[in-house]
Every structure is written in C-alpha cells, then in structure tokens.
Scaffold this active site. Structure first.
Site, PDB file in Angstrom:
ATOM      1  N   LYS A   1     -11.096 -10.938  -3.291  1.00 41.44           N
ATOM      2  CA  LYS A   1     -12.034 -10.937  -2.175  1.00 41.44           C
ATOM      3  C   LYS A   1     -13.018  -9.774  -2.297  1.00 41.44           C
ATOM      4  CE  LYS A   1     -10.874 -10.153   2.227  1.00 41.44           C
ATOM      5  NZ  LYS A   1     -10.240 -10.204   3.552  1.00 41.44           N
ATOM      6  N   LYS A  52     -14.436  -4.112   1.310  1.00 40.23           N
ATOM      7  CA  LYS A  52     -15.153  -2.844   1.433  1.00 40.23           C
ATOM      8  C   LYS A  52     -14.358  -1.640   0.969  1.00 40.23           C
ATOM      9  CE  LYS A  52     -14.544  -2.983   6.419  1.00 40.23           C
ATOM     10  NZ  LYS A  52     -13.098  -2.917   6.565  1.00 40.23           N
ATOM     11  N   LYS A  86       0.805  -1.233   0.000  1.00 34.51           N
ATOM     12  CA  LYS A  86       0.000   0.000   0.000  1.00 34.51           C
ATOM     13  C   LYS A  86       0.829   1.270   0.000  1.00 34.51           C
ATOM     14  CE  LYS A  86      -3.958  -1.548   2.727  1.00 34.51           C
ATOM     15  NZ  LYS A  86      -4.548  -1.309   4.033  1.00 34.51           N
TER      16      LYS A  86
HETATM   17  P1  AMP Z   1     -11.840  -6.199   6.533  1.00 29.93           P
HETATM   18  O1  AMP Z   1     -13.112  -5.741   5.899  1.00 29.93           O
HETATM   19  O2  AMP Z   1     -10.838  -6.683   5.535  1.00 29.93           O
HETATM   20  O3  AMP Z   1     -11.303  -5.200   7.527  1.00 29.93           O
HETATM   21  O4  AMP Z   1     -12.210  -7.506   7.387  1.00 29.93           O
HETATM   22  C1  AMP Z   1     -13.030  -7.491   8.536  1.00 29.93           C
HETATM   23  C2  AMP Z   1     -13.460  -8.917   8.811  1.00 29.93           C
HETATM   24  O5  AMP Z   1     -14.333  -9.392   7.767  1.00 29.93           O
HETATM   25  C3  AMP Z   1     -12.318  -9.930   8.867  1.00 29.93           C
HETATM   26  O6  AMP Z   1     -12.630 -10.910   9.848  1.00 29.93           O
HETATM   27  C4  AMP Z   1     -12.325 -10.558   7.499  1.00 29.93           C
HETATM   28  O7  AMP Z   1     -11.796 -11.863   7.499  1.00 29.93           O
HETATM   29  C5  AMP Z   1     -13.808 -10.562   7.145  1.00 29.93           C
HETATM   30  N1  AMP Z   1     -13.985 -10.438   5.691  1.00 29.93           N
HETATM   31  C6  AMP Z   1     -13.729  -9.337   4.951  1.00 29.93           C
HETATM   32  N2  AMP Z   1     -14.025  -9.549   3.648  1.00 29.93           N
HETATM   33  C7  AMP Z   1     -14.448 -10.833   3.550  1.00 29.93           C
HETATM   34  C8  AMP Z   1     -14.880 -11.652   2.463  1.00 29.93           C
HETATM   35  N3  AMP Z   1     -14.950 -11.183   1.214  1.00 29.93           N
HETATM   36  N4  AMP Z   1     -15.250 -12.922   2.727  1.00 29.93           N
HETATM   37  C9  AMP Z   1     -15.203 -13.391   3.992  1.00 29.93           C
HETATM   38  N5  AMP Z   1     -14.805 -12.685   5.067  1.00 29.93           N
HETATM   39  C10 AMP Z   1     -14.424 -11.407   4.865  1.00 29.93           C
END
Ligand code: AMP
Length: 328
Positions: free
Chosen positions: A198, A201, A117
């Site tokens: 993935k 967000k 990043k």
């Molecule tokens: P993040 O949004 O990357 O900060 O992730 C926050 C939580 O959501 C973490 O526990 C991630 O493992 C889970 N998470 C985020 N995106 C996904 C996805 N596409 N599929 C499954 N779990 C997700």
C-alpha cells in the site's frame, strides 16, 4: 446523570495518525470519499496525535505534521464536518485508561499490529502495547451505531466490541456496542516503486509515494519511475494480477480522471503521461486551498477549536458515565 447522546446511523468517525505527510492514497481512499459524503453524514474527523506517540518521535516534527494534517483536511473539503485534534479532547486519554483497566495482557498480546511493529524490539514504548485501548476509546466515546473498517482494522474493532460488552456487563450499560460495517468501495492506491504494498505515509522510502503536497515536477518524476513490467506488447496496457504496477497506474488514472480515462492508451509511456496529468489536476485545487489556509493559521485554529468544543460536549458525558459506573 447527564443524558447520553443517542447513536445515529449517519455519524462517521475517522482519525488520521500524523506520522508522515498525507499521500495520494489517503486522499483517494479516505479524504475525498469523506468530503463527498458530507451532505449525508455527521462526520467527526480527528488528527490522532496521541497515537503518534507510540513510536519514538521528535516533538518539532510532530507539531509540524499535526499542523499540516489539520490544514490538509480542510483543504480537502471537510469544512462541513467536525474537525479536531485528539489531544485537545481529554476524554480520549481518560477513557483509554479506564478501558486499559478492563483489557487483559493476553488480549493485547494477540493484536497483530503489536506483533508486527513491537514484538522483539528492545525499546518498544508501553503505549504501542496499549494503544488498542486508546483506539477503543476513540470509537466508544462517539457512540457510532456502526464503524466501517477494512481488514487491517477489523481485529481492533472486535476488541473494541469485546471491551464495550464486558464493561456493560460488569459495570452497567454505558457503551453502544458498534456493529462492524463493510466500508464502501474506495480506491486502494499501491506504492509506485513496489506495487505489492500500500502507498503508506509512514514508509521510510518515499520514492514510490505521491504526497498531497508534491509539486507537479515531483509527481511527474515519481510516475515516470513507477514500476511497470518488462514486456511491452501492444496489448500490454491492461489490468492483470501479473502486472500489479500497470494495474495500479490504471486504477489511479480512473480514480483521478473518471472511468473510461484509461481506454485506448497505446503504450506505458502514454499511460504514465496520462496518470501524471490526472494526478496533477486532482492535487492542484487541494494544494491551492492548502496554500491559502496555511497563510491564515488563525482561521484553521478557529475551525479546530470549534470542533474540539463539540467533541468535548459529546464525549464528557460518556466518560463521566464510565467513571461513575466503575466507582470513581
Ligand atoms: P493511514 O494513513 O494508514 O493512517 O490511513 C488513513 C486513512 O487513509 C484510512 O482510511 C486508510 O484506509 C486510507 N488510506 C491510507 N493509505 C491508503 C492507500 N494507499 N490507498 C487507499 N486508502 C488509503
């Protein structure tokens, strides 16, 4: 000296960065399993607003996303957990600084997320470089015996362990060194428009992302436009590594409607209708509860004030012990 809290194997900790709207991936992969595990866990879940400052940000947007994330964690059913906003618990920022004073630039330079990043950009914030120390503080303050992490977070937990062991060796035994645990299998939701990445967000292009607050017609449109594959034989609706789009839709369907929901679907059209219905039905109760809670912000604030008070009680003795051990 205040007695430090003993680690328990039931304490689970997770912080979500409010850098975008929460997605179906967040719900199926994190929030729903966290809510289901509540009877057996001492869940401590935070909105990581300090981490959201590591990249250029707009204060008004951040404030809105923090409020939305606070409300959605409750709407997702986490009412029996301790919920807090990271910046309301000062020990996070303070311990992060103390840990920065034990970490080396070499260690932080090796962090893959910084390489991806930040490296080479002219306006990278210093906090993007040092945020692994903040993350180590987030963990060490709550003294969990083990932290389940996916592959993308493993390097951070290894650094956390290294910093804790070094601190304990140089200044005295303050920290519990957390074990690295394998997370329970949870759904991994991929982007509908690009099923090789993935559903995240913070991506700029939201066309393949289902947000938790997307109304049914928006869910329908996004699922209808989901990438499948060009061949359309009778046996095409099945999982396969060559069909990441179809595989992802099948996984989403089963995660929302249960195993078996994907059996006997004749066409991609039928699959997409089934996915739309299942996702809409999964999101409906969360959205309904979100609307109720959004109309009662005082209640949400009270829940988070209680959570932050508990977090301050848990973390202040830890940061005080670290301060004292370092000679402050
Ligand atoms: P993040 O949004 O990357 O900060 O992730 C926050 C939580 O959501 C973490 O526990 C991630 O493992 C889970 N998470 C985020 N995106 C996904 C996805 N596409 N599929 C499954 N779990 C997700």
């Amino acid at each position: 000296m205040t007695l430090l809290d003993h680690p328990t194997s039931t304490r689970t900790l997770s912080l979500l960065k409010p850098t975008g709207h929460l997605t179906l991936g967040n719900y199926l992969g994190a929030l729903r399993p966290m809510a289901l595990a509540q009877p057996d866990t001492d869940g401590i879940y935070g909105v990581a607003d300090l981490h959201a400052l590591t990249v250029p940000h707009d204060p008004g947007r951040l404030r809105g996303l923090v409020r939305e994330t606070m409300t959605l964690l409750l709407a997702a059913g986490l009412h029996d957990s301790t919920l807090f906003v990271q910046s309301r618990v000062p020990a996070h920022a303070e311990l992060a600084y103390l840990l920065e004073c034990t970490a080396t630039t070499g260690e932080l330079n090796r962090m893959i997320q910084f390489k991806e990043k930040g490296r080479g950009r002219s306006s990278t914030r210093c906090s993007l470089f040092t945020y692994p120390a903040l993350m180590a503080a987030d963990i060490l303050l709550y003294r969990p015996a083990a932290v389940p992490v996916g592959d993308d977070q493993r390097q951070h937990l290894e650094l956390t362990r290294d910093l804790a062991m070094r601190f304990n060796r140089d200044y005295g035994p303050v920290f519990v060194v957390p074990e690295i645990a394998t997370p329970p299998v949870a759904a991994r939701v991929m982007d509908l428009a690009d099923p090789t990445r993935k559903m995240g967000k913070s991506h700029d292009d939201g066309s393949g992302i289902v947000y938790l607050l997307d109304p049914p017609d928006v869910v329908r449109r996004k699922v209808q436009r989901a990438v499948t594959d060009s061949d359309t034989g009778v046996s095409a609706v099945r999982r396969s590594p060559e069909k990441p789009g179809v595989t992802n839709l099948l996984e989403i369907l089963e995660a929302c409607a249960g195993p078996g929901a994907a059996a006997g679907l004749p066409t991609y059209g039928a699959l997409k209708s089934a996915v739309t219905d299942a996702v809409v039905a999964t999101l409906e109760p969360v959205q309904r509860r979100h609307a109720e809670l959004a109309g009662d912000p005082g209640f949400v604030d009270e829940v988070y004030a209680r959570g932050a008070a508990r977090c301050r009680d848990l973390t202040e003795p830890v940061v005080a012990a670290a301060r004292g051990a370092m000679g402050l």
